[in-house]
Structures are given as C-alpha cells and as structure tokens.
Design an enzyme around this catalytic site. Structure first.
Site, PDB file in Angstrom:
ATOM      1  N   CYS A  13     -35.291  43.469  18.821  1.00  0.00           N
ATOM      2  CA  CYS A  13     -36.473  43.091  18.398  1.00  0.00           C
ATOM      3  C   CYS A  13     -36.066  41.479  18.551  1.00  0.00           C
ATOM      4  CB  CYS A  13     -36.418  42.804  16.947  1.00  0.00           C
ATOM      5  SG  CYS A  13     -34.451  42.174  16.039  1.00  0.00           S
ATOM      6  N   LEU A  37     -33.453  22.720  18.113  1.00  0.00           N
ATOM      7  CA  LEU A  37     -33.396  21.675  18.623  1.00  0.00           C
ATOM      8  C   LEU A  37     -33.608  21.586  20.283  1.00  0.00           C
ATOM      9  CD1 LEU A  37     -34.266  18.658  18.816  1.00  0.00           C
ATOM     10  CD2 LEU A  37     -31.214  17.893  18.627  1.00  0.00           C
ATOM     11  N   GLY A  85     -35.807  21.614   3.752  1.00  0.00           N
ATOM     12  CA  GLY A  85     -34.248  22.102   4.281  1.00  0.00           C
ATOM     13  C   GLY A  85     -33.230  21.583   4.887  1.00  0.00           C
ATOM     14  N   SER A 105     -40.937  16.595  18.745  1.00  0.00           N
ATOM     15  CA  SER A 105     -41.493  16.096  17.140  1.00  0.00           C
ATOM     16  C   SER A 105     -40.031  15.475  16.455  1.00  0.00           C
ATOM     17  CB  SER A 105     -42.474  16.496  16.169  1.00  0.00           C
ATOM     18  OG  SER A 105     -43.073  17.234  16.558  1.00  0.00           O
ATOM     19  N   ASN A 119     -32.755  43.479   6.353  1.00  0.00           N
ATOM     20  CA  ASN A 119     -31.988  43.295   8.260  1.00  0.00           C
ATOM     21  C   ASN A 119     -30.754  43.181   7.841  1.00  0.00           C
ATOM     22  OD1 ASN A 119     -32.930  43.873  11.369  1.00  0.00           O
ATOM     23  ND2 ASN A 119     -31.430  42.561  11.230  1.00  0.00           N
ATOM     24  N   PHE A 163     -21.295  26.725  13.912  1.00  0.00           N
ATOM     25  CA  PHE A 163     -21.790  25.061  13.509  1.00  0.00           C
ATOM     26  C   PHE A 163     -22.939  25.335  14.848  1.00  0.00           C
ATOM     27  CE2 PHE A 163     -19.887  22.851  10.384  1.00  0.00           C
ATOM     28  CZ  PHE A 163     -18.840  23.652  10.101  1.00  0.00           C
ATOM     29  N   TYR A 195     -32.009  33.327   4.726  1.00  0.00           N
ATOM     30  CA  TYR A 195     -31.458  33.414   6.447  1.00  0.00           C
ATOM     31  C   TYR A 195     -29.907  33.266   5.571  1.00  0.00           C
ATOM     32  CZ  TYR A 195     -28.800  32.844  10.056  1.00  0.00           C
ATOM     33  OH  TYR A 195     -27.918  32.398  11.371  1.00  0.00           O
ATOM     34  N   LYS A 207     -26.198  35.073   4.643  1.00  0.00           N
ATOM     35  CA  LYS A 207     -25.373  34.833   4.913  1.00  0.00           C
ATOM     36  C   LYS A 207     -24.200  35.389   4.195  1.00  0.00           C
ATOM     37  CE  LYS A 207     -26.416  35.572   9.797  1.00  0.00           C
ATOM     38  NZ  LYS A 207     -25.590  36.696  10.549  1.00  0.00           N
ATOM     39  N   SER A 249     -21.985  31.386   9.205  1.00  0.00           N
ATOM     40  CA  SER A 249     -23.152  30.070  10.223  1.00  0.00           C
ATOM     41  C   SER A 249     -22.619  29.096   9.070  1.00  0.00           C
ATOM     42  CB  SER A 249     -24.376  30.197   9.443  1.00  0.00           C
ATOM     43  OG  SER A 249     -25.225  28.853   9.663  1.00  0.00           O
ATOM     44  N   ASP A 285     -31.614  50.843  16.048  1.00  0.00           N
ATOM     45  CA  ASP A 285     -31.349  49.668  15.103  1.00  0.00           C
ATOM     46  C   ASP A 285     -29.725  50.140  14.164  1.00  0.00           C
ATOM     47  OD1 ASP A 285     -33.751  48.467  13.353  1.00  0.00           O
ATOM     48  OD2 ASP A 285     -31.705  48.353  11.767  1.00  0.00           O
TER      49      ASP A 285
HETATM   50  P1  NAD Z   1     -30.555  36.736  18.800  1.00  0.00           P
HETATM   51  O1  NAD Z   1     -31.291  36.519  17.728  1.00  0.00           O
HETATM   52  O2  NAD Z   1     -30.516  35.913  19.962  1.00  0.00           O
HETATM   53  O3  NAD Z   1     -29.252  37.693  18.345  1.00  0.00           O
HETATM   54  C1  NAD Z   1     -29.664  38.969  17.358  1.00  0.00           C
HETATM   55  C2  NAD Z   1     -29.313  40.307  17.936  1.00  0.00           C
HETATM   56  O4  NAD Z   1     -29.731  41.289  17.129  1.00  0.00           O
HETATM   57  C3  NAD Z   1     -31.095  40.275  19.122  1.00  0.00           C
HETATM   58  O5  NAD Z   1     -30.392  40.717  20.459  1.00  0.00           O
HETATM   59  C4  NAD Z   1     -31.746  41.209  17.829  1.00  0.00           C
HETATM   60  O6  NAD Z   1     -32.523  42.176  18.881  1.00  0.00           O
HETATM   61  C5  NAD Z   1     -30.983  42.588  17.464  1.00  0.00           C
HETATM   62  N1  NAD Z   1     -30.994  42.667  16.271  1.00  0.00           N
HETATM   63  C6  NAD Z   1     -31.789  41.930  15.297  1.00  0.00           C
HETATM   64  N2  NAD Z   1     -32.027  42.936  14.131  1.00  0.00           N
HETATM   65  C7  NAD Z   1     -31.072  43.746  14.498  1.00  0.00           C
HETATM   66  C8  NAD Z   1     -31.142  45.095  13.969  1.00  0.00           C
HETATM   67  N3  NAD Z   1     -30.973  45.965  12.794  1.00  0.00           N
HETATM   68  N4  NAD Z   1     -30.851  46.582  14.867  1.00  0.00           N
HETATM   69  C9  NAD Z   1     -30.087  46.564  15.760  1.00  0.00           C
HETATM   70  N5  NAD Z   1     -30.127  45.254  16.724  1.00  0.00           N
HETATM   71  C10 NAD Z   1     -30.279  43.932  16.031  1.00  0.00           C
HETATM   72  O7  NAD Z   1     -29.621  35.025  17.973  1.00  0.00           O
HETATM   73  P2  NAD Z   1     -27.974  34.779  17.954  1.00  0.00           P
HETATM   74  O8  NAD Z   1     -28.179  33.172  17.858  1.00  0.00           O
HETATM   75  O9  NAD Z   1     -27.541  35.757  19.385  1.00  0.00           O
HETATM   76  O10 NAD Z   1     -27.249  34.910  16.599  1.00  0.00           O
HETATM   77  C11 NAD Z   1     -26.682  36.044  17.253  1.00  0.00           C
HETATM   78  C12 NAD Z   1     -25.613  36.057  14.939  1.00  0.00           C
HETATM   79  O11 NAD Z   1     -25.085  34.729  15.099  1.00  0.00           O
HETATM   80  C13 NAD Z   1     -26.945  35.966  14.279  1.00  0.00           C
HETATM   81  O12 NAD Z   1     -26.078  36.961  13.252  1.00  0.00           O
HETATM   82  C14 NAD Z   1     -26.399  34.726  13.920  1.00  0.00           C
HETATM   83  O13 NAD Z   1     -27.458  34.833  12.243  1.00  0.00           O
HETATM   84  C15 NAD Z   1     -25.554  34.113  13.710  1.00  0.00           C
HETATM   85  N6  NAD Z   1     -26.084  32.669  14.439  1.00  0.00           N
HETATM   86  C16 NAD Z   1     -26.415  31.990  15.337  1.00  0.00           C
HETATM   87  C17 NAD Z   1     -27.110  30.915  14.753  1.00  0.00           C
HETATM   88  C18 NAD Z   1     -27.337  30.544  16.255  1.00  0.00           C
HETATM   89  O14 NAD Z   1     -27.734  28.965  15.566  1.00  0.00           O
HETATM   90  N7  NAD Z   1     -28.151  30.854  17.508  1.00  0.00           N
HETATM   91  C19 NAD Z   1     -25.901  29.825  13.718  1.00  0.00           C
HETATM   92  C20 NAD Z   1     -24.972  30.780  13.026  1.00  0.00           C
HETATM   93  C21 NAD Z   1     -25.131  31.878  12.797  1.00  0.00           C
HETATM   94  N1  UFG Z   2     -34.367  19.368  14.903  1.00  0.00           N
HETATM   95  C1  UFG Z   2     -36.179  18.090  15.219  1.00  0.00           C
HETATM   96  N2  UFG Z   2     -36.747  18.973  16.261  1.00  0.00           N
HETATM   97  C2  UFG Z   2     -37.029  19.907  16.448  1.00  0.00           C
HETATM   98  C3  UFG Z   2     -36.069  20.726  15.622  1.00  0.00           C
HETATM   99  C4  UFG Z   2     -34.744  20.842  15.601  1.00  0.00           C
HETATM  100  O1  UFG Z   2     -35.352  16.814  15.087  1.00  0.00           O
HETATM  101  O2  UFG Z   2     -38.283  20.390  16.833  1.00  0.00           O
HETATM  102  C5  UFG Z   2     -33.781  18.391  14.590  1.00  0.00           C
HETATM  103  C6  UFG Z   2     -33.136  18.545  12.933  1.00  0.00           C
HETATM  104  O3  UFG Z   2     -34.313  18.029  12.282  1.00  0.00           O
HETATM  105  C7  UFG Z   2     -31.873  18.927  12.558  1.00  0.00           C
HETATM  106  C8  UFG Z   2     -31.585  18.854  14.734  1.00  0.00           C
HETATM  107  O4  UFG Z   2     -32.711  18.704  14.914  1.00  0.00           O
HETATM  108  O5  UFG Z   2     -31.348  16.921  12.187  1.00  0.00           O
HETATM  109  C9  UFG Z   2     -30.652  20.404  14.219  1.00  0.00           C
HETATM  110  O6  UFG Z   2     -31.888  21.616  14.520  1.00  0.00           O
HETATM  111  P1  UFG Z   2     -31.444  22.858  14.514  1.00  0.00           P
HETATM  112  O7  UFG Z   2     -32.482  23.882  14.327  1.00  0.00           O
HETATM  113  O8  UFG Z   2     -31.796  22.774  15.999  1.00  0.00           O
HETATM  114  O9  UFG Z   2     -30.883  23.397  13.603  1.00  0.00           O
HETATM  115  P2  UFG Z   2     -29.930  23.271  12.352  1.00  0.00           P
HETATM  116  O10 UFG Z   2     -28.441  22.082  12.078  1.00  0.00           O
HETATM  117  O11 UFG Z   2     -31.373  22.642  11.026  1.00  0.00           O
HETATM  118  O12 UFG Z   2     -29.474  24.509  12.145  1.00  0.00           O
HETATM  119  C10 UFG Z   2     -29.168  25.869  13.613  1.00  0.00           C
HETATM  120  C11 UFG Z   2     -29.477  26.829  13.218  1.00  0.00           C
HETATM  121  C12 UFG Z   2     -28.846  27.419  11.516  1.00  0.00           C
HETATM  122  C13 UFG Z   2     -27.983  27.797  11.122  1.00  0.00           C
HETATM  123  C14 UFG Z   2     -26.934  26.203  11.188  1.00  0.00           C
HETATM  124  C15 UFG Z   2     -25.936  25.952  11.556  1.00  0.00           C
HETATM  125  O13 UFG Z   2     -31.169  26.977  12.946  1.00  0.00           O
HETATM  126  O14 UFG Z   2     -29.475  29.023  11.511  1.00  0.00           O
HETATM  127  O15 UFG Z   2     -27.671  25.444  12.281  1.00  0.00           O
HETATM  128  O16 UFG Z   2     -25.054  26.938  12.056  1.00  0.00           O
HETATM  129  F1  UFG Z   2     -27.334  28.137  10.232  1.00  0.00           F
END
Ligand code: NAD
Ligand code: UFG
Length: 344
Positions: free
Chosen positions: A34, A200, A294, A216, A99, A178, A149, A153, A124, A58
C-alpha cells in the site's frame, strides 16, 4: 535467525532487510504494497545478491499469517507495517486504527497461536507528546499524543506491555524512532513518498530536483536558536542496524525492552537547508509559513540506553545523511518505477 518483517518493503523495512542479510540472518517480507513498490526486492538483490522471500498480503489476513508461520520457522517478527501520515490519520482515524491497531492485534494473536514469542515494534518519538525538557529519555511520560497516528503507536505500546506482563516468556522490543532520513549508500533503495511529501527531507530533495517549486518552512518563531523547528535526524542505515543489534542482544531475553533510536543531536529546518545546499551544490528556495498544527519546537533523543544496553550508536553524521538522500533522489527520479519485478 529467521525474521519476519511486516512492512518489510517500506522505507525502513527495506534497509533493515539489507542489514539483516549483512549480519547473516534470513529476512522474510510480508507487505501489501500500500506504500511500497515491488521493485524494492530486485534492488535489495542488487545490493546483497539475495532476493528475499516475499509474501504479498495484509497483516490483517489471519489465514495468510497462519500460512507464513506454518511454512517458516520464524524466530522473531519486526512489525513495521503501519500507515504513517499524520495529517491523513486526523482525516481517517478509523482506517488508521484498523490498520495500525487491529493489524497489530491480529499479528500478536497469530504469533501466540504459532508459539512465536519475540517481536520488535516500530514506535515513534511522537509517543512522548510535547516534553518539557530535552533530551528525551525512555522514562519520560508517554501518551499525550496529538493525532490518531501517534495514538495508535501509544496504544500498541501499552497493549504489548500488558501482553508481555500476562505472558512473561515473551520478548517485546519497542523501538522509538526519531526522524529517519537518508538512503542506502548504493543509491538503490530510499524513501519514495506517495504524492507530495509530508516530511522535510523528501520535500527538500524534490525541491532541489525541480519537482516542487519551493520549501515552505513551517514557523520561524519557535523558541529555538534560529526560530525553526529542531529534530533529531538519524540515518536510516543506522536505524536499520539498531534493529539488528536489538534482535541480537534482546530477542531471546524475556521482558519488555524500550529504546530510543536517535543520534542525540538536534538540527533546525534552516540547518537542514544550509547543509543540503553545501553538500549537494543545489539551491533550495524556501518561504516561511505559519507553524504546522501539532508540531513541537524541538525533539531530540537521549540515546544512552541503546548505547549502554545494545552496544549500538548512530554513526553517520548529517552531511552523509543528506548526501545519501540526494544520491537516491538523483539516481531515481521516478523512485522504483524503472524495472519489472521478477518473483523468485
Ligand atoms: P513505509 O510506509 O515506507 O513502510 C510501511 C510498510 O508497511 C509499507 O511497505 C506498506 O506497504 C506496508 N503496510 C502498511 N500497512 C500494511 C498492512 N496492513 N499489511 C501489510 N503491509 C502493510 O514507512 P516507514 O517509514 O518505513 O515506517 C515503518 C514503520 O516505522 C511504521 O510503523 C512507521 O509508523 C514507523 N515510524 C516511521 C517513522 C518515519 O519518520 N519514517 C518515524 C517513526 C516511526
Ligand atoms: N517541516 C517544514 N516544511 C515541510 C515539512 C516539515 O518546515 O514541508 C518542518 C516541520 O515543521 C518540523 C521539521 O520540518 O519542524 C520535521 O518535520 P517532519 O514532517 O519531517 O517530521 P516530524 O518531526 O514532524 O515527524 C516525524 C514523522 C512522525 C514521527 C516523528 C517522530 O513524520 O511520524 O517524526 O518520530 F512521529
């Protein structure tokens, strides 16, 4: 060990598959694609020489889970599969809880049925809400989440802790990430967000590539050194290696084990833009906008516990994270779209 990775074709999952292979483990991927592309498997083969076993489906599909556990002797599960777009979770809370929470419950139940008692859960830093002081350690209060979201978690953390208390022979490893950025140094795998990126770094790389007009910057009046938001950016390969190390050290030790995976250093949005321009020679035009709902002013980890107990520490510095993210973007303007995936 034989490791099942739900969501193993995603951004963090794919990098973890590579690091598990490098460390001599056998990864098995379950993904419904997905938010991933099947070609990631071919790319993993280009890097490691191994085409990992894939189950397309899934995590909420009980029959499929039963089949996977029957057909493979799984030692541990890394549960990445989740939806992760914060804004979307506000608009579609039921889809997110279904999910992320129902999916995890079904997985835990089927692991229990199959006698698999070791799980690593992708949590997270968002579970900490808006802490009063920095850096954040694992004993800080959790639960003051600001969107579905983050709440999904936090709910899963609580559920898994309760389950582990009731079944003390389980090993539950909760990893609080992080801000993962960067890509594999080969430029073969990286982050491919759907549509306009929320995060970002992918936004910055797409501006530099000319796909988006300007960045932005959400807020320049935060109480930080330059007024823009501060985060703890961690190279995705360091993060992936943190999973391998957590498994090596804790997968066979009963209990609930919680670790921050971060670098301990905070960088502002302007630091990111300036480092990006310096490291890549590309310009990143930007405008200041209102704060994003947020968002918090700053967020960075105290990573000492993982260092002490897992002997793991993030090694890669910000310039390398940025160079690798740009290398991936430059080499793959259309992400994984180029080849056709051939199943094993
Ligand atoms: P991602 O979306 O690249 O990876 C998630 C994967 O899960 C995708 O390949 C998607 O196809 C699959 N998926 C989702 N729902 C599913 C389902 N019901 N069944 C089977 N597959 C499913 O995201 P990511 O950045 O690799 O994140 C991985 C994990 O880390 C997630 O749980 C996310 O919440 C967590 N996380 C990510 C970040 C971040 O900033 N990337 C930060 C903190 C936590
Ligand atoms: N930001 C901008 N412009 C953009 C995107 C982000 O200024 O277009 C700023 C945000 O305001 C923030 C910083 O860049 O100050 C980082 O933003 P991100 O969206 O890259 O990341 P966040 O810290 O908001 O959140 C990420 C993941 C969340 C996770 C969190 C902590 O998206 O899922 O890190 O792990 F929960």
């Amino acid at each position: 060990m034989n490791i099942l990775l739900t969501g193993g074709a995603g951004f963090i999952g794919a990098h973890t598959v590579v690091e598990l292979l490098n460390a001599g483990h056998t990864p098995i991927i379950l993904d419904n694609f997905c938010n991933a592309h099947p070609n990631v498997l071919t790319r993993i083969k280009m890097i490691t020489g191994v085409l990992p076993k894939l189950y397309q489906g899934d995590v909420r599909d009980r029959e499929l889970l039963k089949r996977i556990f029957n057909e493979n002797k799984i030692d541990s599960v890394i549960h990445f599969a989740a939806l992760k777009a914060v804004g979307e979770s506000v608009a579609q809370p039921l889809r997110y809880y279904d999910n992320n929470v129902s999916g995890s419950l079904i997985l835990l139940e089927e692991m229990q049925q199959a006698g698999v008692k070791s799980i690593v859960f992708s949590s997270s830093a968002t579970v900490y809400g808006e802490p009063k002081t920095m850096p954040i350690n694992e004993n800080f209060p959790t639960g003051a989440t600001t969107n579905p979201y983050g709440t999904s978690k936090h709910m899963m953390e609580r559920i898994m802790m309760d389950m582990q208390r009731a079944q003390p022979d389980w090993s539950v490893i909760i990893l609080r990430y992080f801000n993962p950025i960067g890509a594999h140094a080969s430029g073969k795998i990286g982050e491919q967000p759907n549509g306009i990126p929320n995060n970002l770094l992918p936004y910055v790389t797409q501006v530099a590539a000319g796909k988006l007009k300007e960045l932005s910057i959400f807020g320049n009046d935060y109480p930080t050194a330059d007024g823009t938001g501060v985060r703890d950016y961690i190279h995705v390969v360091d993060l992936a290696q943190g999973h391998v190390q957590a498994l090596n050290v804790k997968a066979r030790e009963a209990g609930t084990h919680i670790y921050n995976l971060g670098t301990g250093k905070g960088y502002s949005v302007l630091d990111i833009v300036q480092t990006f321009e310096r490291e890549t020679g590309q310009r990143v035009p930007y405008v200041f906008k209102e704060r994003r709902a947020g968002d918090i002013a700053e967020c960075y980890a105290d990573p000492q516990k993982a260092w002490r107990e897992l002997n793991w520490q993030a090694k890669r510095q910000l310039p390398e994270m940025i160079r690798d993210a740009w290398h991936w973007q430059k080499n793959n303007p259309n992400g994984y779209e180029n080849e056709t995936f051939q199943a094993a």
